[in-house]
Write a protein that holds these residues in place. Structure first.
Motif, mmCIF file in Angstrom:
data_model
loop_
_atom_site.group_PDB
_atom_site.id
_atom_site.type_symbol
_atom_site.label_atom_id
_atom_site.label_comp_id
_atom_site.label_asym_id
_atom_site.label_seq_id
_atom_site.Cartn_x
_atom_site.Cartn_y
_atom_site.Cartn_z
ATOM 1 N N PHE A 1 0.814 -1.206 0.000
ATOM 2 C CA PHE A 1 0.000 0.000 0.000
ATOM 3 C C PHE A 1 0.853 1.264 0.000
ATOM 4 N N VAL A 2 1.952 1.263 0.747
ATOM 5 C CA VAL A 2 2.800 2.462 0.794
ATOM 6 C C VAL A 2 3.448 2.728 -0.562
ATOM 7 N N ILE A 3 4.056 1.702 -1.167
ATOM 8 C CA ILE A 3 4.751 1.907 -2.445
ATOM 9 C C ILE A 3 3.766 2.235 -3.560
ATOM 10 N N SER A 4 2.678 1.483 -3.671
ATOM 11 C CA SER A 4 1.699 1.761 -4.728
ATOM 12 C C SER A 4 1.028 3.111 -4.507
ATOM 13 N N GLY A 5 0.796 3.455 -3.228
ATOM 14 C CA GLY A 5 0.174 4.744 -2.918
ATOM 15 C C GLY A 5 1.072 5.923 -3.219
ATOM 16 N N LEU A 6 2.362 5.794 -2.966
ATOM 17 C CA LEU A 6 3.295 6.872 -3.284
ATOM 18 C C LEU A 6 3.471 7.042 -4.790
ATOM 19 N N THR A 7 3.261 5.958 -5.536
ATOM 20 C CA THR A 7 3.415 6.024 -6.994
ATOM 21 C C THR A 7 2.207 6.670 -7.653
ATOM 22 N N PHE A 8 1.008 6.225 -7.276
ATOM 23 C CA PHE A 8 -0.207 6.800 -7.868
ATOM 24 C C PHE A 8 -1.419 6.413 -7.033
ATOM 25 N N ILE A 9 -2.283 7.399 -6.779
ATOM 26 C CA ILE A 9 -3.578 7.158 -6.135
ATOM 27 C C ILE A 9 -4.630 7.949 -6.907
ATOM 28 N N ASP A 10 -5.683 7.272 -7.305
ATOM 29 C CA ASP A 10 -6.775 7.961 -7.994
ATOM 30 C C ASP A 10 -7.797 8.498 -7.001
ATOM 31 N N ASP A 11 -8.137 7.701 -6.006
ATOM 32 C CA ASP A 11 -9.136 8.079 -5.002
ATOM 33 C C ASP A 11 -8.522 7.854 -3.621
ATOM 34 N N GLU A 12 -8.098 8.936 -2.968
ATOM 35 C CA GLU A 12 -7.395 8.817 -1.687
ATOM 36 C C GLU A 12 -8.272 8.203 -0.594
ATOM 37 N N LYS A 13 -9.542 8.558 -0.573
ATOM 38 C CA LYS A 13 -10.431 8.023 0.461
ATOM 39 C C LYS A 13 -10.525 6.508 0.355
ATOM 40 N N THR A 14 -10.751 6.010 -0.858
ATOM 41 C CA THR A 14 -10.838 4.564 -1.066
ATOM 42 C C THR A 14 -9.530 3.877 -0.701
ATOM 43 N N PHE A 15 -8.412 4.512 -1.081
ATOM 44 C CA PHE A 15 -7.102 3.936 -0.794
ATOM 45 C C PHE A 15 -6.895 3.754 0.700
ATOM 46 N N TYR A 16 -7.148 4.789 1.492
ATOM 47 C CA TYR A 16 -6.907 4.705 2.930
ATOM 48 C C TYR A 16 -7.875 3.740 3.612
ATOM 49 N N ILE A 17 -9.122 3.702 3.148
ATOM 50 C CA ILE A 17 -10.087 2.758 3.715
ATOM 51 C C ILE A 17 -9.640 1.321 3.437
ATOM 52 N N ASP A 18 -9.238 1.058 2.186
ATOM 53 C CA ASP A 18 -8.783 -0.287 1.821
ATOM 54 C C ASP A 18 -7.532 -0.688 2.612
ATOM 55 N N PHE A 19 -6.632 0.270 2.802
ATOM 56 C CA PHE A 19 -5.395 0.020 3.551
ATOM 57 C C PHE A 19 -5.706 -0.392 4.986
ATOM 58 N N VAL A 20 -6.559 0.388 5.643
ATOM 59 C CA VAL A 20 -6.903 0.115 7.043
ATOM 60 C C VAL A 20 -7.652 -1.207 7.167
ATOM 61 N N LYS A 21 -8.597 -1.449 6.263
ATOM 62 C CA LYS A 21 -9.371 -2.695 6.314
ATOM 63 C C LYS A 21 -8.474 -3.910 6.154
ATOM 64 N N TYR A 22 -7.520 -3.814 5.226
ATOM 65 C CA TYR A 22 -6.638 -4.946 4.976
ATOM 66 C C TYR A 22 -5.779 -5.257 6.205
ATOM 67 N N LEU A 23 -5.268 -4.207 6.848
ATOM 68 C CA LEU A 23 -4.465 -4.418 8.047
ATOM 69 C C LEU A 23 -5.313 -4.976 9.193
ATOM 70 N N LEU A 24 -6.564 -4.533 9.273
ATOM 71 C CA LEU A 24 -7.442 -5.057 10.319
ATOM 72 C C LEU A 24 -7.734 -6.540 10.107
ATOM 73 N N ILE A 25 -7.942 -6.935 8.848
ATOM 74 C CA ILE A 25 -8.177 -8.348 8.548
ATOM 75 C C ILE A 25 -6.967 -9.182 8.940
ATOM 76 N N ILE A 26 -5.767 -8.648 8.661
ATOM 77 C CA ILE A 26 -4.549 -9.405 8.948
ATOM 78 C C ILE A 26 -4.272 -9.463 10.456
ATOM 79 N N ILE A 27 -4.338 -8.320 11.135
ATOM 80 C CA ILE A 27 -3.959 -8.256 12.546
ATOM 81 C C ILE A 27 -5.093 -8.749 13.457
ATOM 82 N N CYS A 28 -6.245 -8.076 13.393
ATOM 83 C CA CYS A 28 -7.370 -8.471 14.253
ATOM 84 C C CYS A 28 -7.993 -9.774 13.759
ATOM 85 N N GLY A 29 -8.161 -9.875 12.426
ATOM 86 C CA GLY A 29 -8.691 -11.112 11.872
ATOM 87 C C GLY A 29 -7.737 -12.279 12.085
ATOM 88 N N GLY A 30 -6.446 -11.981 12.166
ATOM 89 C CA GLY A 30 -5.470 -13.020 12.437
ATOM 90 C C GLY A 30 -5.673 -13.650 13.800
#
Length: 374
Positions: free
Chosen positions: A64-93
């Motif tokens: 997320f950091v590398i792809s986000g620094l390269t290009f983001i079309d919709d910042e809101k969607t990007f940050y929501i997806d980033f947080v959700k993915y980490l929550l699935i991995i950490i809390c869902g883990g």
């Protein structure tokens, strides 16, 4: 706490936010999506916390950091997806770590049966069914995972019932990935134990049963004719290969080589409107990752799943379902580009990681034995 666990598992594994979104609109879908993640947080902070699946966390952050620094079309969607993915991995883990094989198996059966309900009570002109999962390929992934896990069920009756349901419902999705990988998994299981030959017979019987009720279920005629041709040994390469993923992947090769180090940016390989000129998307997680975020996340992602496969080989004789699951996950990444949004696949990946790295975990093993009545 157990009730909370089951509620979160149903929300994640049965894709409740997605089905509510389609059935009742954006507001209701967003509510259930946020509810599932809030409940995950509640579960995580009110439970005894254990070791996190750090390889998945490292990959997620880098991607997320590398792809986000390269290009983001919709910042809101990007940050929501980033947080959700980490929550699935950490809390869902943490949730995955506490989920037994039998619990996972039953919930996947519920998800698979939703495909059958979709076909019987809500037939579509399209003729491919997905139940809770909205997309037939995602539904096929779930059925394939269920087939792999079936080999870990102790009670022969429930093992065969589950395999029949997962196979029959998987066929209803008409996912070519499901057909191919199902055959590979069954052949590997026969190599591990010759008694599993009867499962192959069971699978063929379920396909013939499907063909016999095809008219009633409004099945996809193109895919149905392909299955019929294969069974009658008169399929042509053109018929089977029509619209194959290899043709889709080829559309993206040049773009991968244009920026192999840091990639082209977030969602540029997913068919997102205004971002990707090829609206279909790359349908390959490996290509998506290197295409959007470059080589570093790509190698880490591959290393994770290769590690799971190699580690699972050590349990091949005693727990063949873990090896079959590892093979399934490796292959599924070749046919979809939604590793960050298909939560049931991510959850099962983490579940497998803990089953292979925490075999000394006594509480999990004891709970497995207590629930082994299936």
């Amino acid at each position: 706490m157990k009730l909370l666990r089951y509620l979160i598992l149903i929300l994640i594994l049965c894709n409740i936010p997605g089905i509510v979104l389609v059935g009742y609109g954006d507001s209701a879908g967003s509510f259930f999506s946020y509810l599932s993640f809030l409940l995950l947080l509640l579960f995580y902070f009110t439970s005894k916390r254990h070791k996190t699946a750090w390889p998945f966390v490292l990959f997620g952050i880098l991607f997320f950091v590398i792809s986000g620094l390269t290009f983001i079309d919709d910042e809101k969607t990007f940050y929501i997806d980033f947080v959700k993915y980490l929550l699935i991995i950490i809390c869902g883990g943490e949730l995955a770590r506490r989920t037994t094989l039998n619990e996972l198996y039953v919930l996947l059966l519920v998800g698979a049966l939703s495909i059958l309900v979709n076909a019987v009570f809500f037939p579509l002109d399209y003729g491919r069914y997905s139940g809770f999962y909205l997309d037939p390929n995602s539904a096929g992934f779930l059925c394939l995972i269920g087939c792999a896990l079936s080999f870990g069920i102790k009670k022969e009756k429930w093992k065969l019932i589950g395999l029949f349901i997962f196979t029959f419902c998987g066929v209803l999705t008409f996912s070519r990935t499901f057909f191919l990988l199902w055959a590979i998994l069954i052949l590997i299981s026969i190599f591990q134990n010759g008694k599993n030959l009867k499962i192959f017979t069971l699978g063929i019987a379920s396909i013939f049963l499907l063909l016999s009720v095809a008219a009633l279920l409004k099945l996809n005629t193109v895919r149905l004719s392909m299955v019929d041709s294969v069974l009658n040994n008169n399929a042509t390469e053109q018929t089977v290969d029509e619209g194959s993923r290899r043709n889709t992947w080829a559309l993206y090769y040049d773009r991968v080589f244009e920026s192999p180090i840091f990639g082209n940016g977030y969602q540029t390989f997913t068919g997102a409107p205004g971002v990707d000129n090829n609206s279909i998307g790359v349908h390959n997680n490996y290509l998506r990752i290197i295409g959007e975020a470059g080589v570093l996340p790509f190698f880490i992602f591959i290393a994770i799943y290769v590690f799971l496969f190699v580690k699972s080989l050590k349990t091949f004789k005693s727990k063949v379902h873990l090896t079959l699951l590892a093979i399934s996950l490796l292959a599924l990444n070749l046919t979809n580009h939604n590793f960050d949004t298909i939560s049931h696949v991510t959850f099962v990946s983490i579940w497998l990681y803990f089953r292979l790295t925490l075999t000394e975990d006594k509480p999990i093993e004891e709970e497995e034995k207590q629930l082994s009545t299936l």
